[in-house]
Write an enzyme that holds these catalytic residues in place. Structure first.
Site, PDB file in Angstrom:
ATOM      1  N   LYS A 170       0.794  -1.233   0.000  1.00  0.00           N
ATOM      2  CA  LYS A 170       0.000   0.000   0.000  1.00  0.00           C
ATOM      3  C   LYS A 170       0.827   1.284   0.000  1.00  0.00           C
ATOM      4  O   LYS A 170       0.359   2.324  -0.431  1.00  0.00           O
ATOM      5  CB  LYS A 170      -0.939   0.021   1.211  1.00  0.00           C
ATOM      6  CG  LYS A 170      -2.133  -0.907   1.084  1.00  0.00           C
ATOM      7  CD  LYS A 170      -3.034  -0.706   2.290  1.00  0.00           C
ATOM      8  CE  LYS A 170      -4.273  -1.564   2.207  1.00  0.00           C
ATOM      9  NZ  LYS A 170      -5.266  -1.160   3.201  1.00  0.00           N
ATOM     10  N   ASP A 217     -10.581   3.527   1.524  1.00  0.00           N
ATOM     11  CA  ASP A 217     -10.907   3.060   2.885  1.00  0.00           C
ATOM     12  C   ASP A 217     -11.761   4.087   3.627  1.00  0.00           C
ATOM     13  O   ASP A 217     -12.645   3.736   4.401  1.00  0.00           O
ATOM     14  CB  ASP A 217      -9.636   2.800   3.700  1.00  0.00           C
ATOM     15  CG  ASP A 217      -9.144   1.376   3.522  1.00  0.00           C
ATOM     16  OD1 ASP A 217      -9.921   0.536   3.036  1.00  0.00           O
ATOM     17  OD2 ASP A 217      -7.977   1.117   3.860  1.00  0.00           O
TER      18      ASP A 217
HETATM   19  P1  NAP Z   1      -1.480  -1.200  11.831  1.00  0.00           P
HETATM   20  O1  NAP Z   1      -1.077  -0.075  10.942  1.00  0.00           O
HETATM   21  O2  NAP Z   1      -0.542  -2.334  12.042  1.00  0.00           O
HETATM   22  O3  NAP Z   1      -1.870  -0.558  13.268  1.00  0.00           O
HETATM   23  C1  NAP Z   1      -2.202  -1.380  14.347  1.00  0.00           C
HETATM   24  C2  NAP Z   1      -2.695  -0.536  15.522  1.00  0.00           C
HETATM   25  O4  NAP Z   1      -3.094  -1.453  16.558  1.00  0.00           O
HETATM   26  C3  NAP Z   1      -1.628   0.374  16.137  1.00  0.00           C
HETATM   27  O5  NAP Z   1      -2.262   1.535  16.623  1.00  0.00           O
HETATM   28  C4  NAP Z   1      -1.092  -0.473  17.294  1.00  0.00           C
HETATM   29  O6  NAP Z   1      -0.577   0.302  18.377  1.00  0.00           O
HETATM   30  C5  NAP Z   1      -2.355  -1.170  17.755  1.00  0.00           C
HETATM   31  N1  NAP Z   1      -2.087  -2.431  18.441  1.00  0.00           N
HETATM   32  C6  NAP Z   1      -1.639  -3.584  17.897  1.00  0.00           C
HETATM   33  N2  NAP Z   1      -1.555  -4.545  18.845  1.00  0.00           N
HETATM   34  C7  NAP Z   1      -1.929  -3.975  20.026  1.00  0.00           C
HETATM   35  C8  NAP Z   1      -2.058  -4.446  21.360  1.00  0.00           C
HETATM   36  N3  NAP Z   1      -1.765  -5.708  21.699  1.00  0.00           N
HETATM   37  N4  NAP Z   1      -2.504  -3.597  22.316  1.00  0.00           N
HETATM   38  C9  NAP Z   1      -2.823  -2.319  21.993  1.00  0.00           C
HETATM   39  N5  NAP Z   1      -2.720  -1.813  20.738  1.00  0.00           N
HETATM   40  C10 NAP Z   1      -2.284  -2.629  19.765  1.00  0.00           C
HETATM   41  O7  NAP Z   1      -2.838  -1.870  11.323  1.00  0.00           O
HETATM   42  P2  NAP Z   1      -3.998  -1.195  10.448  1.00  0.00           P
HETATM   43  O8  NAP Z   1      -3.691  -1.359   8.997  1.00  0.00           O
HETATM   44  O9  NAP Z   1      -4.263   0.164  10.957  1.00  0.00           O
HETATM   45  O10 NAP Z   1      -5.220  -2.177  10.748  1.00  0.00           O
HETATM   46  C11 NAP Z   1      -5.767  -2.274  12.064  1.00  0.00           C
HETATM   47  C12 NAP Z   1      -6.962  -3.231  12.035  1.00  0.00           C
HETATM   48  O11 NAP Z   1      -7.981  -2.739  11.191  1.00  0.00           O
HETATM   49  C13 NAP Z   1      -6.628  -4.626  11.508  1.00  0.00           C
HETATM   50  O12 NAP Z   1      -7.265  -5.563  12.339  1.00  0.00           O
HETATM   51  C14 NAP Z   1      -7.233  -4.646  10.128  1.00  0.00           C
HETATM   52  O13 NAP Z   1      -7.641  -5.941   9.745  1.00  0.00           O
HETATM   53  C15 NAP Z   1      -8.438  -3.746  10.317  1.00  0.00           C
HETATM   54  N6  NAP Z   1      -8.891  -3.097   9.058  1.00  0.00           N
HETATM   55  C16 NAP Z   1     -10.183  -3.279   8.673  1.00  0.00           C
HETATM   56  C17 NAP Z   1     -10.648  -2.660   7.525  1.00  0.00           C
HETATM   57  C18 NAP Z   1     -12.065  -2.874   7.074  1.00  0.00           C
HETATM   58  O14 NAP Z   1     -12.339  -2.689   5.882  1.00  0.00           O
HETATM   59  N7  NAP Z   1     -12.986  -3.202   7.971  1.00  0.00           N
HETATM   60  C19 NAP Z   1      -9.783  -1.845   6.757  1.00  0.00           C
HETATM   61  C20 NAP Z   1      -8.458  -1.657   7.191  1.00  0.00           C
HETATM   62  C21 NAP Z   1      -8.016  -2.314   8.353  1.00  0.00           C
HETATM   63  P3  NAP Z   1       0.968   0.779  18.449  1.00  0.00           P
HETATM   64  O15 NAP Z   1       1.067   2.053  17.665  1.00  0.00           O
HETATM   65  O16 NAP Z   1       1.192   0.961  19.900  1.00  0.00           O
HETATM   66  O17 NAP Z   1       1.788  -0.339  17.854  1.00  0.00           O
END
Ligand code: NAP
Length: 277
Positions: A67, A103
């Site tokens: 991405k 998104d």
């Molecule tokens: P990302 O960039 O990897 O960000 C992950 C976030 O989660 C960060 O803020 C991280 O905090 C936090 N995190 C991870 N593990 C944690 C824990 N154990 N305790 C507390 N905070 C934690 O991921 P992303 O791309 O933003 O995606 C996040 C989620 O959204 C995923 O589950 C993805 O599948 C979902 N999503 C869904 C859609 C949809 O269409 N519904 C679209 C996009 C994404 P830190 O900054 O502290 O590491």
């Protein structure tokens, strides 16, 4: 007429539900088109863009880990994708590849469809998480929500970096600020990966939120995350994250195949059947 072709590229890509979404719309609309999942390793991305410029595809979706990398390869990227910092949709026209991000439209489309009054009047919101998805949600709320947005994240520095980069009435917090902020919040959005793989919030006391608050989770595996289950148990309105996935697919399909598709209950049921419960 040649068959219009589209794709989703990622590495790995087998888990993607996009072929089922777009395949359903192609069949429903009786279109001569195809949508395939293609595994493209990072080293092969430039070569794949040559195929795009040669006209093999009308466009497609981009997922992890490409991405951000596709920015440098696109001929143009719109302001929205730049602000979000990620491209998830490519459209090819006259041998040029244009990148955008849908998104944020997916997030808005999901709330508009399932909680139509959510953006009536200014509404302070809380975003949990500060990763890639949080950026798209913050940009969406900036466009549609008049109130303040508080970003709460495990790593405070990541929340701070996010609110510093995007202009608006935004503030960054650690999780410990939840109790202080909660009584003034109209919308809670979980964009962190908490809720997946059996994980749950152990610090989030739903009883502190106003009874009118709306809680939405963009995690959709499981469909009813512990956060949503708890919000329901407290009598709060909830919207799950599957609709975001479905609605983010609409603009791409419209651009490649020339027909604006509809997110129907039948489509949702079809995708829901593929989720682990
Ligand atoms: P990302 O960039 O990897 O960000 C992950 C976030 O989660 C960060 O803020 C991280 O905090 C936090 N995190 C991870 N593990 C944690 C824990 N154990 N305790 C507390 N905070 C934690 O991921 P992303 O791309 O933003 O995606 C996040 C989620 O959204 C995923 O589950 C993805 O599948 C979902 N999503 C869904 C859609 C949809 O269409 N519904 C679209 C996009 C994404 P830190 O900054 O502290 O590491």
């Amino acid at each position: 007429m040649l068959t219009t072709k589209a794709f989703v590229i990622g590495h790995p890509i087998a888990h993607s539900r996009s072929p089922l979404i777009h395949g359903t719309w192609l069949a429903e609309n009786g279109l001569d088109g195809s949508y395939e999942a293609i595994d493209v390793a990072p080293a092969d991305l430039p070569g794949f863009f040559e195929r795009l410029r040669a006209g093999e595809f009308a466009g497609g979706n981009v997922t992890i880990p490409h991405k951000e990398a596709v920015f440098a390869l696109c001929d143009s990227v719109d302001e929205l994708a730049r602000m979000i910092g990620a491209v998830n949709t490519l459209v090819v026209k006259n041998g040029k590849v244009h990148g955008t991000n849908t998104d944020y439209l997916g997030f808005l489309g999901n709330l508009d469809a399932n909680a139509p009054t959510w953006s009536d009047g200014p509404n302070d919101a809380m975003i949990i998480g500060a990763g890639g998805a949080a950026r798209a949600v913050l940009v969406a709320l900036r466009r549609r929500n008049g109130g303040k947005v508080h970003v709460l994240n495990r790593t405070l520095g990541n929340a701070q970096a996010l609110v510093d980069e995007i202009d608006g009435p935004f503030s960054a917090h650690g999780f410990e600020d939840f109790a202080k902020l909660a009584p003034h919040i109209g919308l809670v959005v979980n964009t962190s990966s908490i809720g997946m793989n059996g994980t749950r919030f152990d610090w989030l006391d739903m009883s502190l939120l106003p009874k009118t608050a709306l809680v939405t989770d963009i995690v959709y595996t499981p469909l009813e995350t512990p956060l949503l289950a708890e919000a329901k148990a407290h009598g709060l309105r909830t919207v799950d994250g599957l609709g975001m996935l479905l609605h983010q697919a609409v603009p791409g399909f419209a651009a490649w195949f020339g027909v604006t598709p509809v997110v129907t209950p039948q489509l949702r049921a079809r995708i829901e059947a593929t989720l682990d419960h």
